[in-house]
Design an enzyme around this catalytic site. Sequence first.
Site, PDB file in Angstrom:
ATOM      1  CE  LYS A 154      -2.090   3.601   2.011  1.00 33.34           C
ATOM      2  NZ  LYS A 154      -1.937   4.443   0.817  1.00 33.34           N
ATOM      3  CD  GLU A 228      13.001   1.165   9.707  1.00 36.00           C
ATOM      4  OE1 GLU A 228      13.424   2.209  10.220  1.00 36.00           O
ATOM      5  OE2 GLU A 228      13.643   0.112   9.693  1.00 36.00           O
ATOM      6  CB  CYS A 262      13.360   9.153   7.681  1.00 32.52           C
ATOM      7  SG  CYS A 262      14.340   7.899   6.850  1.00 32.52           S
ATOM      8  CD  GLU A 359      10.320  13.724   9.987  1.00 36.52           C
ATOM      9  OE1 GLU A 359       9.159  13.323  10.137  1.00 36.52           O
ATOM     10  OE2 GLU A 359      11.221  13.040   9.470  1.00 36.52           O
TER      11      GLU A 359
HETATM   12  P1  NAP Z   1       2.766   9.380   6.015  1.00 32.43           P
HETATM   13  O1  NAP Z   1       1.851  10.488   5.741  1.00 32.43           O
HETATM   14  O2  NAP Z   1       2.809   8.804   7.368  1.00 32.43           O
HETATM   15  O3  NAP Z   1       2.429   8.232   4.955  1.00 32.43           O
HETATM   16  C1  NAP Z   1       3.152   7.025   4.890  1.00 32.43           C
HETATM   17  C2  NAP Z   1       2.217   5.913   4.479  1.00 32.43           C
HETATM   18  O4  NAP Z   1       1.307   5.669   5.551  1.00 32.43           O
HETATM   19  C3  NAP Z   1       1.356   6.262   3.274  1.00 32.43           C
HETATM   20  O5  NAP Z   1       1.172   5.087   2.523  1.00 32.43           O
HETATM   21  C4  NAP Z   1       0.055   6.728   3.904  1.00 32.43           C
HETATM   22  O6  NAP Z   1      -1.049   6.568   3.055  1.00 32.43           O
HETATM   23  C5  NAP Z   1      -0.039   5.807   5.110  1.00 32.43           C
HETATM   24  N1  NAP Z   1      -0.778   6.352   6.246  1.00 32.43           N
HETATM   25  C6  NAP Z   1      -0.721   7.600   6.742  1.00 32.43           C
HETATM   26  N2  NAP Z   1      -1.495   7.699   7.852  1.00 32.43           N
HETATM   27  C7  NAP Z   1      -2.047   6.480   8.046  1.00 32.43           C
HETATM   28  C8  NAP Z   1      -2.956   5.947   9.014  1.00 32.43           C
HETATM   29  N3  NAP Z   1      -3.396   6.688  10.021  1.00 32.43           N
HETATM   30  N4  NAP Z   1      -3.327   4.662   8.909  1.00 32.43           N
HETATM   31  C9  NAP Z   1      -2.848   3.893   7.909  1.00 32.43           C
HETATM   32  N5  NAP Z   1      -1.995   4.336   6.958  1.00 32.43           N
HETATM   33  C10 NAP Z   1      -1.586   5.617   7.036  1.00 32.43           C
HETATM   34  O7  NAP Z   1       4.263   9.763   5.666  1.00 32.43           O
HETATM   35  P2  NAP Z   1       4.792  10.411   4.337  1.00 32.43           P
HETATM   36  O8  NAP Z   1       4.413  11.850   4.348  1.00 32.43           O
HETATM   37  O9  NAP Z   1       4.426   9.585   3.152  1.00 32.43           O
HETATM   38  O10 NAP Z   1       6.371  10.236   4.543  1.00 32.43           O
HETATM   39  C11 NAP Z   1       7.104  11.076   5.326  1.00 32.43           C
HETATM   40  C12 NAP Z   1       7.359  10.499   6.716  1.00 32.43           C
HETATM   41  O11 NAP Z   1       7.950   9.227   6.604  1.00 32.43           O
HETATM   42  C13 NAP Z   1       8.340  11.334   7.486  1.00 32.43           C
HETATM   43  O12 NAP Z   1       7.931  11.423   8.818  1.00 32.43           O
HETATM   44  C14 NAP Z   1       9.630  10.520   7.386  1.00 32.43           C
HETATM   45  O13 NAP Z   1      10.572  10.793   8.392  1.00 32.43           O
HETATM   46  C15 NAP Z   1       9.107   9.149   7.431  1.00 32.43           C
HETATM   47  N6  NAP Z   1      10.080   8.211   6.869  1.00 32.43           N
HETATM   48  C16 NAP Z   1      10.727   7.345   7.715  1.00 32.43           C
HETATM   49  C17 NAP Z   1      11.696   6.484   7.218  1.00 32.43           C
HETATM   50  C18 NAP Z   1      12.453   5.533   8.111  1.00 32.43           C
HETATM   51  O14 NAP Z   1      13.092   4.644   7.594  1.00 32.43           O
HETATM   52  N7  NAP Z   1      12.410   5.666   9.418  1.00 32.43           N
HETATM   53  C19 NAP Z   1      11.988   6.503   5.854  1.00 32.43           C
HETATM   54  C20 NAP Z   1      11.305   7.392   5.030  1.00 32.43           C
HETATM   55  C21 NAP Z   1      10.344   8.233   5.554  1.00 32.43           C
HETATM   56  P3  NAP Z   1      -1.655   7.829   2.229  1.00 32.43           P
HETATM   57  O15 NAP Z   1      -0.570   8.322   1.351  1.00 32.43           O
HETATM   58  O16 NAP Z   1      -2.786   7.222   1.497  1.00 32.43           O
HETATM   59  O17 NAP Z   1      -2.059   8.830   3.251  1.00 32.43           O
END
Ligand code: NAP
Length: 467
Positions: A154, A228, A262, A359
């Site tokens: 997903k 992550e 991240c 962040e």
């Molecule tokens: P995000 O908004 O959390 O989305 C990530 C994924 O989760 C998307 O597929 C999103 O779907 C889904 N999602 C969001 N809220 C959800 C919920 N409540 N229930 C189920 N699924 C949910 O993050 P992003 O904006 O794509 O990415 C940026 C974030 O990722 C930053 O905080 C970054 O630091 C973190 N990140 C961490 C790592 C690591 O390895 N630690 C690596 C890369 C990025 P939708 O798109 O459909 O909303």
Amino acid sequence: MAIESRNPATGEVLREYPEMDAAAVDAVLESCHAAFLSWRQRPIHERAALMARAADVLDSNREPYSRLMVEEMGKPIRQARAEVEKCAWCCRHYAEEGPGLLAPRDVATDAARSFVAYEPLGVVLAVMPWNFPFWQVFRFAAPNLVAGNAGVLKHASNVPRCALAIEQVFAEAGFPEDVFRTLLIGSGRVSAVLEDWRVRAVTVTGSTSAGRAIGSKAGELLKKAVLELGGSDPYLVLADADLDAAVASCVASRLVNGGQSCIAAKRFIVDRRVARPFEERMAARMARTRMGDPMAEDTELGPLARHDLRDDVHSQVVRSVESGARLLLGGAIAEGRGAFYPPTVLAGVAPGMPAADEEVFGPVAAILEAEDEEDAIRIANDSLFGLGAAVFTADVAKGERIAHTRLEAGSCFVNDFVRSDPRLPFGGIKESGYGRELGELGIHELVNVKTVYVAAATVAPGAPSTE
Ligand code: NAP
């Protein structure tokens, strides 16, 4: 809800996809589970050989995949190519190392033979972010498919074409149909997928709020989760550091992927004795960044991935300045239709400001001053996050000691910026999540670590047993 692919550099909608309905999702899970049942029986060297073929498919399609990422989320083309190459590296790494890492390990006990085996769990759900739309998926898929799991992806809703392209990589490499599938669904449907009995585990890369929501659901269902999540990586610049080298690393890490990583450097904690020259050199270097069309070969900073995310970053900058941060560079939304945000430098950042506590996912450097080395370590650890950290010092032994024993983070680098490597484990502590990807641990996270015990002699019926 339609899932939309929109070019953040122009605002143009490139393609829309209808969201899959419940019946379509069910059909994917059914076929993926069926595929798993035979995939798990394939000899591991065959699974590994297919993963090596996936690397070849990535290599031969590097240009179209790179352009696809640029179009959907705006990263500069040269960084997109490097991302595809890293995915191929990861596939080859697990193709070569996976069979050894998963080989049963004998353990001497009272048994005729006892050993630890690594058996696949089944269909793993991967909830992935848009920022490295290929890399995040391959670093989950490469070890897990070699281990015999199947995968359903997903992906983030703004990168559907990348999601479908990745499904095609595995198909083209010759993987059995349905071992890896993409679900085009919004985040509101994740819970229902996780509840399905055919889904045995979940891996999430994304924000802390997504991790919290999915992790608590996984806990309720007693399904294994790897989380992550976000980070606010501190980079400590000690008084004896080579300032030019430190600034070069700090700027590179802050600007990679438009600051949307991240493990990008997010808080620069600088000894007050070198704070002024650091601020000046940082602002001068950030000011030289070439921002523009992400398809252009010389572009260093493209647009942010979505307009709403650009507006969030701007709001964090404005609120930090209102709370007393000094704006040394940038801080104004660029004109035009694209989601561009200029390189921005904030000095005098302190706890209580968004730039220190949250962040910031964009090209914004937050500089905090420390009294000395101890104070720098204290400020670094005074964070909800614990993903990466770096320390810059001329005293390498001291740097290693600080990295090893003092900094609260999953990856700590000395005199270099934090990056992932298929050979090394990667992950966070605190609100940056739990579990590890990559390295040896990455292939052992989502498997059944099974103890097999073959008795030396028949145990007499009724003999006492112990747990
Ligand atoms: P995000 O908004 O959390 O989305 C990530 C994924 O989760 C998307 O597929 C999103 O779907 C889904 N999602 C969001 N809220 C959800 C919920 N409540 N229930 C189920 N699924 C949910 O993050 P992003 O904006 O794509 O990415 C940026 C974030 O990722 C930053 O905080 C970054 O630091 C973190 N990140 C961490 C790592 C690591 O390895 N630690 C690596 C890369 C990025 P939708 O798109 O459909 O909303």
